[in-house]
Design an enzyme around this catalytic site. Sequence first.
Site, PDB file in Angstrom:
ATOM      1  CG  HIS A  95     -15.617  -2.503   3.142  1.00 57.72           C
ATOM      2  ND1 HIS A  95     -15.907  -2.469   4.490  1.00 57.72           N
ATOM      3  CD2 HIS A  95     -15.011  -3.697   2.915  1.00 57.72           C
ATOM      4  CE1 HIS A  95     -15.504  -3.591   5.058  1.00 57.72           C
ATOM      5  NE2 HIS A  95     -14.960  -4.357   4.116  1.00 57.72           N
TER       6      HIS A  95
ATOM      7  CG  ASP B 173     -16.279  -1.353   8.576  1.00 54.56           C
ATOM      8  OD1 ASP B 173     -16.042  -2.340   7.858  1.00 54.56           O
ATOM      9  OD2 ASP B 173     -17.427  -1.007   8.888  1.00 54.56           O
TER      10      ASP B 173
ATOM     11  NE  ARG C 178       8.027 -13.285 -10.647  1.00 52.58           N
ATOM     12  CZ  ARG C 178       8.207 -14.044  -9.560  1.00 52.58           C
ATOM     13  NH1 ARG C 178       7.138 -14.493  -8.900  1.00 52.58           N
ATOM     14  NH2 ARG C 178       9.404 -14.355  -9.134  1.00 52.58           N
TER      15      ARG C 178
ATOM     16  CE  LYS D 200     -11.110  -4.078   4.197  1.00 57.93           C
ATOM     17  NZ  LYS D 200     -11.629  -5.453   4.034  1.00 57.93           N
TER      18      LYS D 200
END
Length: 310
Positions: free
Chosen positions: A142, A181, A247, A163
Amino acid sequence: MSHKYTVPLKKLIRDLDLKIVYYPQTDEEILVSHAELMRPGLAFTGFFEGFVPARINMIGRTELAYLETLSQEELRRSLEEFLSRCPKAVITTQEYSFRSLFMELAEKYSVPLLQSPENTSHMAAQLNAKLSLELAPRTTVHGVLMEIYGEGVLLTGDSGVGKSETALELLKRGHRLIADDAVEVRRVSNTTLVGSAPDNIRHYMELRGVGIINVSRLFGVGSVKNTANVNFVIQLEPYDRNKVYDRIGLEEETTDVLGMRVPAATIPVQTGRNLAVIIEVATMNYRQRAMGNNSARELMEHLGLTDDIE
C-alpha cells in the site's frame, strides 16, 4: 512454502513476437513455471541427466548444425528421444532442413514448436528477462511508486497521511507516476526489485475531495511509466513530538522488501512542511550516498568528531 507463479505460454509468444510453427490443440492453457531456459545440445546426443521437461528449450545455430550432420535415421531417433520427454516448448532461432520431421514429432508428443526472428543470444536475453519478471516472487504494497530524478521511490504510510497529494505535487514538478494506492513489487533478481501498478488501475490516482483522475490524460504521457526499480523507500508518518527523529543522518536506515534490504528514510508529516521538496532532496541525498558521498560523515570529520562516528 513460497507461492509458485506461472505465465501463459501464449503471452510469451505475443510479447516476444514468436512465430508459431506448431501449437497443440487443447482447451487448457499451457503455463510456464520455470524461469530458467535449457539448451538441449547434450540431450540430442542421448545424455538426459539434469534435463527438466518443465523448462522452455532453445535450439540455436550450434545444436541445429549438429543435427544437420546426422543421418535421417539418427536424426529421427535423436529428435524423438528429445521430444518424447515433452519439454514445455521448443524455440528455434535459425532455419533448418528438417522442419517437416520436427513438426511431425512435435505434433506426436504435443510439444509447442516456435520460431524466433532474433538470433540466439538476443532471444535468450529477452526470454530470460521476461521470465524473471513474470515468475518473480512478489508482494503488493500500500503506497505510491514514483520515479524521481531517475530513481524509483516508494512512498508508504498509513491511509490519509498524504501520499497521493504529495505524489500530485511531485507530478507537477516533472516527476513520473508508476503506481498509486497498490504497488506490485517483484523480486526479479538478488539485487533488483521492480514495481508496477495492477493493470486495472494503471495511471489512475485517487484524491480525497476530488475523486479519481487519469494522470496520463491530465499531465500527458510523459508523466507516467509502467515499471520502475524500487531503489528507495520513504515512510511518511504524522509528526510525533515524543519521537526522536534523525537530525544528522549518520545512520543508514533500511527496510525489508521481499527479503531484500532497501535504503529507507522516515519523514514526519507536519503542517507547513513542503513534502515534495523534502522528498526530492531525500532522493538526491540517497543517490549521493549510493555514490559513496555521505554529507553527515563529512561534516563530522570537518568538526573533528570522527570518534563519535565509530
